[in-house]
Scaffold this active site. Structure first.
Site, PDB file in Angstrom:
ATOM      1  N   CYS A  41       0.831  -1.208   0.000  1.00 55.81           N
ATOM      2  CA  CYS A  41       0.000   0.000   0.000  1.00 55.81           C
ATOM      3  C   CYS A  41       0.863   1.254   0.000  1.00 55.81           C
ATOM      4  CB  CYS A  41      -0.926  -0.012   1.220  1.00 55.81           C
ATOM      5  SG  CYS A  41      -1.935   1.474   1.354  1.00 55.81           S
ATOM      6  N   CYS A  86      -0.399   4.113   2.168  1.00 54.75           N
ATOM      7  CA  CYS A  86      -0.122   3.928   3.604  1.00 54.75           C
ATOM      8  C   CYS A  86       1.354   4.164   3.914  1.00 54.75           C
ATOM      9  CB  CYS A  86      -0.439   2.500   4.044  1.00 54.75           C
ATOM     10  SG  CYS A  86      -1.949   1.809   3.379  1.00 54.75           S
ATOM     11  N   ASP A  87       2.246   3.636   3.077  1.00 54.11           N
ATOM     12  CA  ASP A  87       3.655   3.548   3.469  1.00 54.11           C
ATOM     13  C   ASP A  87       4.614   4.375   2.622  1.00 54.11           C
ATOM     14  OD1 ASP A  87       2.903   1.716   5.430  1.00 54.11           O
ATOM     15  OD2 ASP A  87       3.047   0.027   4.041  1.00 54.11           O
TER      16      ASP A  87
END
Ligand code: NDP
Length: 316
Positions: A140, A143-144
């Site tokens: 992701c 997200c990261d």
């Protein structure tokens, strides 16, 4: 609190799945006095349970870990009276009301069901992928991605997700290599062209990831195979984003709830209504596009309100 019912009891709302969508549905429906019963699954909490830092969930100025976020939501749902069963649903029967939900040989009856069973990222299946998950390996970028400032990273895959992830990662990374096992892309033309035009993105075709190399702490490189002649080579990178698709967890609803060709539950636009009256779907299980904790929570709220109003319309 756990529940071990033996004889079928009619529940107003059964929530299946315990990620941010299900837990938000639980908070809302318990506050609406619907006394929801959540069957949370044996691996409760969903994808957030394998996410370290969540920096984009509103309300947590300094971020929060995925498991902490789930734990707080679960406590909040419990505070308003949600009951939990930490087991996997094995069968559902949505053909007649009340609906039947089976957990092994236990049967539960429900006037409404909120399906929030989520989706799972597909993985390459390498042992090193598990070892370095969250330490350079991710599925992701939203997200990261921010953890890879000025780093060199790769994105594996040739679909729209891979193109989108690669484009997004160029905001942070110094260089993004898209690694694809063939030369035929599943990605739409527009997404592919956007990635091809991005000066920070390069493409490595006919290439498969054989192994992720780490130094014990984090990812430092990859072992790659040319899929045409099986030649092996290594490359240095700090991050690998696996973007080979997601699998919605909808197997148990097969033939009962209408899904798209990838298996995502279809909902009536702007609502959480499924094709079965009284069954609502929220979160990643019905969302191939956004897949964020906050958007899942949003649709969980919608599902609880839809269920409440639907019950009201029946005079409940
Ligand atoms: P897709 O199934 O479209 O693509 C998956 C890609 O991963 C393919 O290129 C496939 O290669 C590759 N792949 C699959 N398994 C492996 C493996 N084991 N090893 C290496 N490569 C592998 O999935 P997406 O997630 O990209 O897209 C899913 C759906 O979501 C699509 O309908 C897409 O359009 C949509 N979507 C839309 C977006 C948007 O419009 N903004 C953004 C993201 C997704 P191969 O081709 O060789 O099988």
């Amino acid at each position: 609190m756990s529940e071990t019912a033996t004889s079928p009891k009619l529940e107003k709302v059964i929530i299946i799945g315990s990620g941010p969508a299900g837990l938000t549905a639980a908070i809302y429906s318990s506050r609406a006095r619907l006394n929801p019963f959540m069957i949370e699954g044996e691996e409760a909490g969903g994808q957030l349970m394998i996410t370290t830092d969540v920096e984009n969930y509103p309300g947590f100025e300094h971020g929060v870990t995925g498991p902490e976020l789930i734990a707080v939501m679960r406590k909040q749902a419990e505070r308003f009276g949600t009951r939990f069963l930490t087991r996997n649903v094995t069968k559902v029967d949505l053909s007649v009301r009340p609906f039947k939900v089976n957990v092994g040989n236990q049967e539960f009856l429900a006037e409404t069901i909120i399906v929030s069973t989520g989706a799972s990222a597909k993985w390459l299946g390498l042992p090193s992928e598990k070892q370095y998950y969250n330490r350079g390996v991710s599925a992701c970028a939203t997200c990261d991605g921010a953890f890879f400032k000025e780093a060199e990273v790769v994105v594996v895959g040739g679909g729209d997700t891979a193109m989108e992830e690669a484009n997004f990662l160029t905001r942070f990374a110094s260089k993004v290599h898209v690694i694809h096992r063939s030369e035929n892309f599943k990605a739409s033309k527009i997404m592919l062209e956007r990635a091809q035009k991005n000066p920070k993105i390069s493409f490595m075709m006919h290439t498969a990831v054989e192994e992720i190399i780490g130094d014990g702490k984090s990812v430092i490189g990859l072992k790659l195979k040319d899929t045409r002649n099986n030649e092996i080579r290594e490359m240095k990178v700090q991050g690998i984003f696996v973007a080979i698709g997601h699998q919605p967890n909808t197997k148990m609803f097969g033939g009962q709830l209408t899904t798209d060709e990838a298996g995502y539950i279809k909902t009536k636009p702007g609502t959480t209504y499924t094709n079965v009256d009284g069954v609502f779907a929220a979160g990643d299980v019905q969302d191939p596009h956004y897949r964020q904790a906050i958007s899942a929570a949003g649709t969980g709220c919608m599902a609880a309100i839809d269920a409440e109003r639907w019950l009201e319309s029946l005079g409940e």
